[in-house]
Write a protein that holds these residues in place. Sequence first.
Motif, mmCIF file in Angstrom:
data_model
loop_
_atom_site.group_PDB
_atom_site.id
_atom_site.type_symbol
_atom_site.label_atom_id
_atom_site.label_comp_id
_atom_site.label_asym_id
_atom_site.label_seq_id
_atom_site.Cartn_x
_atom_site.Cartn_y
_atom_site.Cartn_z
ATOM 1 N N GLN A 60 106.013 79.705 3.422
ATOM 2 C CA GLN A 60 104.797 79.281 4.110
ATOM 3 C C GLN A 60 103.947 80.517 4.377
ATOM 4 N N VAL A 61 102.813 80.605 3.696
ATOM 5 C CA VAL A 61 101.927 81.751 3.818
ATOM 6 C C VAL A 61 100.731 81.379 4.695
ATOM 7 N N THR A 62 100.484 82.194 5.706
ATOM 8 C CA THR A 62 99.307 82.036 6.552
ATOM 9 C C THR A 62 98.375 83.193 6.242
ATOM 10 N N GLU A 63 97.190 82.862 5.767
ATOM 11 C CA GLU A 63 96.216 83.900 5.438
ATOM 12 C C GLU A 63 95.463 84.311 6.698
ATOM 13 N N ILE A 64 95.418 85.614 6.937
ATOM 14 C CA ILE A 64 94.751 86.170 8.108
ATOM 15 C C ILE A 64 93.431 86.788 7.652
ATOM 16 N N PRO A 65 92.305 86.267 8.152
ATOM 17 C CA PRO A 65 91.011 86.824 7.744
ATOM 18 C C PRO A 65 90.785 88.209 8.355
ATOM 19 N N ALA A 66 89.999 89.000 7.666
ATOM 20 C CA ALA A 66 89.656 90.332 8.164
ATOM 21 C C ALA A 66 88.720 90.200 9.354
ATOM 22 N N ALA A 67 88.912 91.089 10.333
ATOM 23 C CA ALA A 67 88.049 91.109 11.514
ATOM 24 C C ALA A 67 87.880 92.550 11.968
ATOM 25 N N VAL A 68 86.695 92.868 12.422
ATOM 26 C CA VAL A 68 86.397 94.201 12.944
ATOM 27 C C VAL A 68 86.007 94.094 14.420
ATOM 28 N N TRP A 69 86.147 95.215 15.123
ATOM 29 C CA TRP A 69 85.651 95.314 16.493
ATOM 30 C C TRP A 69 84.249 95.895 16.409
ATOM 31 N N CYS A 70 83.302 95.180 16.996
ATOM 32 C CA CYS A 70 81.927 95.668 17.030
ATOM 33 C C CYS A 70 81.663 96.302 18.392
ATOM 34 N N PRO A 71 81.390 97.606 18.414
ATOM 35 C CA PRO A 71 81.136 98.252 19.707
ATOM 36 C C PRO A 71 79.813 97.799 20.338
ATOM 37 N N SER A 72 78.862 97.384 19.525
ATOM 38 C CA SER A 72 77.581 96.923 20.070
ATOM 39 C C SER A 72 77.698 95.540 20.703
ATOM 40 N N CYS A 73 78.374 94.624 20.023
ATOM 41 C CA CYS A 73 78.549 93.261 20.539
ATOM 42 C C CYS A 73 79.669 93.189 21.582
ATOM 43 N N GLY A 74 80.601 94.147 21.510
ATOM 44 C CA GLY A 74 81.720 94.167 22.447
ATOM 45 C C GLY A 74 82.765 93.106 22.168
ATOM 46 N N CYS A 75 82.934 92.733 20.887
ATOM 47 C CA CYS A 75 83.934 91.719 20.554
ATOM 48 C C CYS A 75 84.349 91.857 19.088
ATOM 49 N N GLU A 76 85.413 91.129 18.752
ATOM 50 C CA GLU A 76 85.861 91.080 17.364
ATOM 51 C C GLU A 76 84.971 90.120 16.589
ATOM 52 N N ARG A 77 84.691 90.490 15.342
ATOM 53 C CA ARG A 77 83.902 89.645 14.449
ATOM 54 C C ARG A 77 84.637 89.509 13.127
ATOM 55 N N GLY A 100 93.531 91.819 9.060
ATOM 56 C CA GLY A 100 93.280 91.744 7.634
ATOM 57 C C GLY A 100 94.229 92.557 6.783
ATOM 58 N N ARG A 101 94.988 93.469 7.402
ATOM 59 C CA ARG A 101 95.940 94.286 6.645
ATOM 60 C C ARG A 101 97.369 93.769 6.750
ATOM 61 N N GLU A 102 97.577 92.666 7.437
ATOM 62 C CA GLU A 102 98.921 92.165 7.714
ATOM 63 C C GLU A 102 99.685 91.787 6.444
ATOM 64 N N PHE A 103 100.953 92.071 6.473
ATOM 65 C CA PHE A 103 101.940 91.514 5.546
ATOM 66 C C PHE A 103 103.255 91.567 6.307
ATOM 67 N N GLN A 104 103.600 90.443 6.939
ATOM 68 C CA GLN A 104 104.795 90.443 7.771
ATOM 69 C C GLN A 104 105.467 89.079 7.795
ATOM 70 N N VAL A 105 106.777 89.130 7.917
ATOM 71 C CA VAL A 105 107.554 87.910 8.087
ATOM 72 C C VAL A 105 107.346 87.455 9.526
ATOM 73 N N THR A 106 106.955 86.186 9.697
ATOM 74 C CA THR A 106 106.690 85.671 11.035
ATOM 75 C C THR A 106 107.810 84.777 11.550
ATOM 76 N N PHE A 107 108.537 84.113 10.651
ATOM 77 C CA PHE A 107 109.669 83.302 11.071
ATOM 78 C C PHE A 107 110.592 83.038 9.899
ATOM 79 N N VAL A 108 111.834 82.700 10.241
ATOM 80 C CA VAL A 108 112.834 82.277 9.261
ATOM 81 C C VAL A 108 113.541 81.071 9.851
#
Length: 111
Positions: A60-77, A100-108
Amino acid sequence: MHELSLLRGVVDAVEGVAQGRTVLRVGLDVGSRSGVIPEALDGAWPVARQNSVCEGAELQVTEIPAAVWCPSCGCEREIDEFFALTCPVCGTPTADLRHGREFQVTFVDVE
């Protein structure tokens, strides 16, 4: 295809925690900027799990979208994996990639 070698590493790790029990399902988080192609994981899984405790296990693969922290908006985008590292709302450049860089086993799941 490096996905096969990645999955063989996953199977090795799962064998270490399964302690001889049959594995039913393995969960992976895969980031959109990880360099891993989820479809290639699906194709390589039957080969990677052969002759292991994962022989009949579902992947079961869960795709994690890329997100950045915006210092101007003060939140993740959330950003498209092909976008430059800039806020998609205000355009502020940022090198703070939060997801966005994740590659990890989350459960078995085992019997």
